[in-house]
Each structure stands twice: as C-alpha cells, then as structure tokens.
Scaffold this motif. Sequence first.
Motif, PDB file in Angstrom:
ATOM      1  N   CYS A  85       0.833  -1.208   0.000  1.00 25.34           N
ATOM      2  CA  CYS A  85       0.000   0.000   0.000  1.00 25.34           C
ATOM      3  C   CYS A  85       0.865   1.255   0.000  1.00 25.34           C
ATOM      4  N   ILE A  86       1.882   1.260   0.842  1.00 23.10           N
ATOM      5  CA  ILE A  86       2.769   2.408   0.951  1.00 23.10           C
ATOM      6  C   ILE A  86       3.483   2.682  -0.365  1.00 23.10           C
ATOM      7  N   LEU A  87       3.961   1.642  -1.025  1.00 24.90           N
ATOM      8  CA  LEU A  87       4.658   1.809  -2.301  1.00 24.90           C
ATOM      9  C   LEU A  87       3.735   2.398  -3.362  1.00 24.90           C
ATOM     10  N   PHE A  88       2.519   1.883  -3.445  1.00 24.80           N
ATOM     11  CA  PHE A  88       1.576   2.384  -4.457  1.00 24.80           C
ATOM     12  C   PHE A  88       1.242   3.851  -4.216  1.00 24.80           C
ATOM     13  N   ILE A  89       0.939   4.184  -2.978  1.00 27.95           N
ATOM     14  CA  ILE A  89       0.579   5.564  -2.641  1.00 27.95           C
ATOM     15  C   ILE A  89       1.757   6.502  -2.894  1.00 27.95           C
ATOM     16  N   THR A  90       2.929   6.105  -2.440  1.00 26.10           N
ATOM     17  CA  THR A  90       4.105   6.975  -2.557  1.00 26.10           C
ATOM     18  C   THR A  90       4.467   7.246  -3.999  1.00 26.10           C
ATOM     19  N   VAL A  91       4.527   6.212  -4.810  1.00 24.85           N
ATOM     20  CA  VAL A  91       4.888   6.400  -6.212  1.00 24.85           C
ATOM     21  C   VAL A  91       3.859   7.281  -6.917  1.00 24.85           C
ATOM     22  N   SER A  92       2.587   7.042  -6.659  1.00 23.20           N
ATOM     23  CA  SER A  92       1.533   7.845  -7.299  1.00 23.20           C
ATOM     24  C   SER A  92       1.640   9.311  -6.910  1.00 23.20           C
ATOM     25  N   VAL A  93       1.731   9.575  -5.609  1.00 21.35           N
ATOM     26  CA  VAL A  93       1.748  10.956  -5.127  1.00 21.35           C
ATOM     27  C   VAL A  93       3.052  11.663  -5.498  1.00 21.35           C
ATOM     28  N   SER A  94       4.184  11.006  -5.299  1.00 15.70           N
ATOM     29  CA  SER A  94       5.467  11.671  -5.545  1.00 15.70           C
ATOM     30  C   SER A  94       5.691  11.941  -7.027  1.00 15.70           C
ATOM     31  N   VAL A  95       5.319  11.010  -7.887  1.00 19.16           N
ATOM     32  CA  VAL A  95       5.456  11.242  -9.335  1.00 19.16           C
ATOM     33  C   VAL A  95       4.544  12.376  -9.772  1.00 19.16           C
ATOM     34  N   ALA A  96       3.300  12.363  -9.295  1.00 21.31           N
ATOM     35  CA  ALA A  96       2.357  13.420  -9.666  1.00 21.31           C
ATOM     36  C   ALA A  96       2.851  14.783  -9.211  1.00 21.31           C
ATOM     37  N   LEU A  97       3.280  14.878  -7.964  1.00 14.10           N
ATOM     38  CA  LEU A  97       3.741  16.161  -7.419  1.00 14.10           C
ATOM     39  C   LEU A  97       5.012  16.629  -8.122  1.00 14.10           C
ATOM     40  N   ASN A  98       5.930  15.708  -8.370  1.00 16.58           N
ATOM     41  CA  ASN A  98       7.164  16.050  -9.079  1.00 16.58           C
ATOM     42  C   ASN A  98       6.862  16.577 -10.481  1.00 16.58           C
ATOM     43  N   ASN A  99       5.965  15.896 -11.184  1.00 17.37           N
ATOM     44  CA  ASN A  99       5.625  16.318 -12.548  1.00 17.37           C
ATOM     45  C   ASN A  99       4.981  17.698 -12.566  1.00 17.37           C
ATOM     46  N   ILE A 100       4.065  17.924 -11.650  1.00 16.09           N
ATOM     47  CA  ILE A 100       3.378  19.217 -11.591  1.00 16.09           C
ATOM     48  C   ILE A 100       4.367  20.339 -11.306  1.00 16.09           C
ATOM     49  N   LEU A 101       5.265  20.117 -10.341  1.00 13.19           N
ATOM     50  CA  LEU A 101       6.238  21.146  -9.997  1.00 13.19           C
ATOM     51  C   LEU A 101       7.234  21.387 -11.139  1.00 13.19           C
ATOM     52  N   CYS A 102       7.679  20.314 -11.787  1.00 11.91           N
ATOM     53  CA  CYS A 102       8.652  20.463 -12.870  1.00 11.91           C
ATOM     54  C   CYS A 102       8.048  21.163 -14.089  1.00 11.91           C
ATOM     55  N   MET A 103       6.750  21.022 -14.299  1.00 14.04           N
ATOM     56  CA  MET A 103       6.093  21.674 -15.438  1.00 14.04           C
ATOM     57  C   MET A 103       5.624  23.084 -15.101  1.00 14.04           C
ATOM     58  N   SER A 104       5.712  23.446 -13.837  1.00 11.41           N
ATOM     59  CA  SER A 104       5.275  24.779 -13.416  1.00 11.41           C
ATOM     60  C   SER A 104       6.380  25.804 -13.665  1.00 11.41           C
ATOM     61  N   PRO A 105       6.040  27.096 -13.745  1.00 15.61           N
ATOM     62  CA  PRO A 105       7.070  28.141 -13.905  1.00 15.61           C
ATOM     63  C   PRO A 105       8.049  28.211 -12.745  1.00 15.61           C
ATOM     64  N   LEU A 106       7.647  27.707 -11.592  1.00 14.78           N
ATOM     65  CA  LEU A 106       8.490  27.768 -10.408  1.00 14.78           C
ATOM     66  C   LEU A 106       9.802  27.015 -10.615  1.00 14.78           C
ATOM     67  N   ALA A 107       9.752  25.857 -11.265  1.00 15.99           N
ATOM     68  CA  ALA A 107      10.955  25.052 -11.466  1.00 15.99           C
ATOM     69  C   ALA A 107      11.957  25.771 -12.362  1.00 15.99           C
ATOM     70  N   ALA A 108      11.472  26.375 -13.430  1.00 18.51           N
ATOM     71  CA  ALA A 108      12.370  27.066 -14.363  1.00 18.51           C
ATOM     72  C   ALA A 108      12.998  28.304 -13.733  1.00 18.51           C
ATOM     73  N   ALA A 109      12.296  28.909 -12.792  1.00 16.46           N
ATOM     74  CA  ALA A 109      12.790  30.151 -12.180  1.00 16.46           C
ATOM     75  C   ALA A 109      13.682  29.916 -10.971  1.00 16.46           C
ATOM     76  N   SER A 110      13.781  28.680 -10.502  1.00 18.36           N
ATOM     77  CA  SER A 110      14.506  28.395  -9.262  1.00 18.36           C
ATOM     78  C   SER A 110      15.940  27.961  -9.560  1.00 18.36           C
ATOM     79  N   GLU A 111      16.897  28.836  -9.277  1.00 19.57           N
ATOM     80  CA  GLU A 111      18.304  28.487  -9.446  1.00 19.57           C
ATOM     81  C   GLU A 111      18.733  27.426  -8.425  1.00 19.57           C
ATOM     82  N   GLY A 112      18.165  27.502  -7.227  1.00 21.79           N
ATOM     83  CA  GLY A 112      18.494  26.528  -6.200  1.00 21.79           C
ATOM     84  C   GLY A 112      18.072  25.125  -6.584  1.00 21.79           C
TER      85      GLY A 112
END
Length: 255
Positions: A85-112
């Motif tokens: 259960c933990i593996l399924f939830i984690t992969v789903s949530v972390s991939v989704a959140l990572n993708n959303i953040l990477c496609m957002s303007p915030l990722a391109a603007a963050s030098e850090g």
Amino acid sequence: MRKTSLGEFKVWSILYPLLMYWAMVVLVMFVAQQFLGDSTQRYMLCEIIASGVTLPIIYMMFYRPDHSGKTIERNGKRITTHILCILFITVSVSVALNNILCMSPLAAASEGFAEANSKFFGSTLALELIGSAFLTPILEELIYRGVIFERLRKMMGCLPAVVLSAFLFAIMHFNWVQFIFAFFVGMLLALFVEKTGHVYGAIVAHMASNLVAVLRTETGALEWTLDGSLSAWMLALGLGLLGVAALSLYMRKVN
C-alpha cells in the motif's frame, strides 16, 4: 540565574537532535570534499560518506522506537500488505507532485532547484542508488520521522506533529520547488509512521520516491510526462488524485 521553562525544554528536545544531525552532515561533507574534491561528480560520494558516518551516531544518540500509537502485529502478511500500500501511494503521489512542480514556472525560475539537481544527479547511477535511494532515506527518516515526529507527537498530538515535522523537513531543502515537494511528501511519510507504528513505513516510502527519481533522471524514461502537454498535465493530476484516494482508503481500512 534564570530557570529553564518546560516549554523551552520541549523546544530544545526538537532542535538539539536536528542541529546535531545537520552539524555532523555538514562537517563530514566538508572534510570529505577536502580530500575528494567538491566537484559535482564527487558530491554524491561525499554525501554517501557523510550519511554513513552520521547514521549510526544519530541512531545511538536519539532514536527510541517507542511509538505510542497503534503498532501493527509483526507478521509477514500484515507487513507485506502495509508495504504494498505504501509503495503504491508513494509512487503515485510523488510522481504526480514532481511532474506538476517540474512543469510549473516555479521550477524554471529556481536556481536553487537547478543546482540541487546538478549535484544529486551528477554522479554515476551506482552512487546515486547507494546515496539517494538507500542511505539518505534511512538517515533522514530516522531523524525527521523517527525522532522529530515522534517527539512532536507526544507534545501536541498527531496532526500538528505531522504538519510541523513536514515543515522542518521541507525548510532544510533550501529552494521553493523542493520545499513544496518535501512538505507534502513529509506529511505523507509521517502518516505512514502513524499508521504502521514504526519508522520502517516512512523509510520504504522515501526509498521508493528517491529510486523513481533517480531512475527517471538517469535513464530518461517517460520524458513526455514532463513536456507540459495536456496529456502530461492530465496524467499528473490523475496520478495525484489516485494517490490521495488510495491514501484515504489505506488510512481508514488497512489494519
């Protein structure tokens, strides 16, 4: 002489292990970089050394597996159910959140964020698997969930402890993209500790999240999921909703 209040003592019981952890990691990283160099290619090797030195010391000094909530019965079938259960939830949530953040303007603007990526994914696959996907999750979960969350939980109850421990975990990532990611994933990891009654749930989840990130980055797999297209956004949102629904079901139904 001014007496130390109970409130100050409680705050210090949270800050002391956190500051000790960071001081040790920074010190060992510094020494390792003096001998091995501070290039991007050597960063992960230095981090492996820092984690390997710090982990047993933090474990012996601070970790006390005395969770006061429900602890699952220690048999193979129940533990396997929790892990799946933990593996399924984690992969789903972390991939989704990572993708959303990477496609957002915030990722391109963050030098850090760009600098952090160059360090964490600038070495060999073998070193990244040992460091990012194995040692770092164990060390970070030991301190943030095994020590910080457990102590906060005794002070203020479960939900405030989930939020505050996740905030402390997130603020140490030093850029907005990783702060947002670490905050939401940090709450997820604390909930896994609460549900399983042990830090192993958070360790498994953290390992899975980092492993997916390493493999996706180093192999270039599924690049189209980050191209900003409508299908990429729909996939990210769908995975996120699926993960949240699975988490809700897991917290209510899995004993």
